[in-house]
Design a protein around this motif. Sequence first.
Motif, mmCIF file in Angstrom:
data_model
loop_
_atom_site.group_PDB
_atom_site.id
_atom_site.type_symbol
_atom_site.label_atom_id
_atom_site.label_comp_id
_atom_site.label_asym_id
_atom_site.label_seq_id
_atom_site.Cartn_x
_atom_site.Cartn_y
_atom_site.Cartn_z
ATOM 1 N N ILE A 133 -42.054 86.431 35.554
ATOM 2 C CA ILE A 133 -40.628 86.120 35.552
ATOM 3 C C ILE A 133 -40.373 85.134 34.427
ATOM 4 O O ILE A 133 -41.152 84.197 34.223
ATOM 5 C CB ILE A 133 -40.216 85.504 36.908
ATOM 6 N N GLU A 134 -39.276 85.316 33.711
ATOM 7 C CA GLU A 134 -38.915 84.369 32.657
ATOM 8 C C GLU A 134 -37.644 83.646 33.060
ATOM 9 O O GLU A 134 -36.623 84.272 33.350
ATOM 10 C CB GLU A 134 -38.710 85.092 31.321
ATOM 11 N N LEU A 135 -37.716 82.315 33.094
ATOM 12 C CA LEU A 135 -36.582 81.469 33.414
ATOM 13 C C LEU A 135 -36.484 80.370 32.367
ATOM 14 O O LEU A 135 -37.451 79.635 32.144
ATOM 15 C CB LEU A 135 -36.742 80.827 34.801
ATOM 16 N N ASN A 136 -35.322 80.243 31.734
ATOM 17 C CA ASN A 136 -35.085 79.204 30.729
ATOM 18 C C ASN A 136 -36.159 79.179 29.646
ATOM 19 O O ASN A 136 -36.612 78.122 29.220
ATOM 20 C CB ASN A 136 -34.975 77.830 31.383
ATOM 21 N N GLY A 137 -36.606 80.350 29.231
ATOM 22 C CA GLY A 137 -37.598 80.447 28.168
ATOM 23 C C GLY A 137 -39.038 80.196 28.609
ATOM 24 O O GLY A 137 -39.952 80.238 27.800
ATOM 25 N N GLU A 138 -39.256 79.904 29.883
ATOM 26 C CA GLU A 138 -40.606 79.664 30.421
ATOM 27 C C GLU A 138 -41.053 80.903 31.196
ATOM 28 O O GLU A 138 -40.256 81.538 31.877
ATOM 29 C CB GLU A 138 -40.609 78.467 31.379
ATOM 30 N N HIS A 139 -42.329 81.221 31.098
ATOM 31 C CA HIS A 139 -42.888 82.351 31.844
ATOM 32 C C HIS A 139 -43.521 81.826 33.134
ATOM 33 O O HIS A 139 -44.289 80.861 33.105
ATOM 34 C CB HIS A 139 -43.945 83.072 31.012
ATOM 35 N N TYR A 140 -43.177 82.455 34.248
ATOM 36 C CA TYR A 140 -43.706 82.089 35.558
ATOM 37 C C TYR A 140 -44.412 83.287 36.168
ATOM 38 O O TYR A 140 -44.018 84.428 35.961
ATOM 39 C CB TYR A 140 -42.573 81.654 36.497
ATOM 40 N N LEU A 141 -45.457 83.007 36.940
ATOM 41 C CA LEU A 141 -46.174 84.047 37.672
ATOM 42 C C LEU A 141 -46.074 83.751 39.162
ATOM 43 O O LEU A 141 -46.008 82.583 39.566
ATOM 44 C CB LEU A 141 -47.648 84.067 37.266
ATOM 45 N N ASP A 142 -46.077 84.813 39.974
ATOM 46 C CA ASP A 142 -46.111 84.590 41.418
ATOM 47 C C ASP A 142 -47.548 84.269 41.831
ATOM 48 O O ASP A 142 -48.461 84.272 40.997
ATOM 49 C CB ASP A 142 -45.537 85.785 42.184
ATOM 50 N N GLY A 143 -47.756 83.978 43.089
ATOM 51 C CA GLY A 143 -49.076 83.559 43.569
ATOM 52 C C GLY A 143 -50.165 84.587 43.324
ATOM 53 O O GLY A 143 -51.273 84.254 42.916
#
Length: 86
Positions: A2-12
Amino acid sequence: MIELNGEHYLDGHEASILLGIKISTLYTYVSRGILKSYRQGIKRQRLYKQAELEALLRLRASDDITPTPIDPVSEIPYASDWVSDI
């Protein structure tokens, strides 16, 4: 991912695969302050910054230095050292 505010996030699940650990170990890292998790909206789902996960991988790789072996014979105490009536 997921990308939020230019940052990439991963789920658990994705984060545990990237780190090569079980999901329970991922939760342990969060509870011990090794890694930070982020809540997604009002859901219970937690996300993990990809940059922080990659930094942890780099840190862990530098900690994989093999310790020097200890001579087991010199480390075994004599019974007379810890029992007074021998």
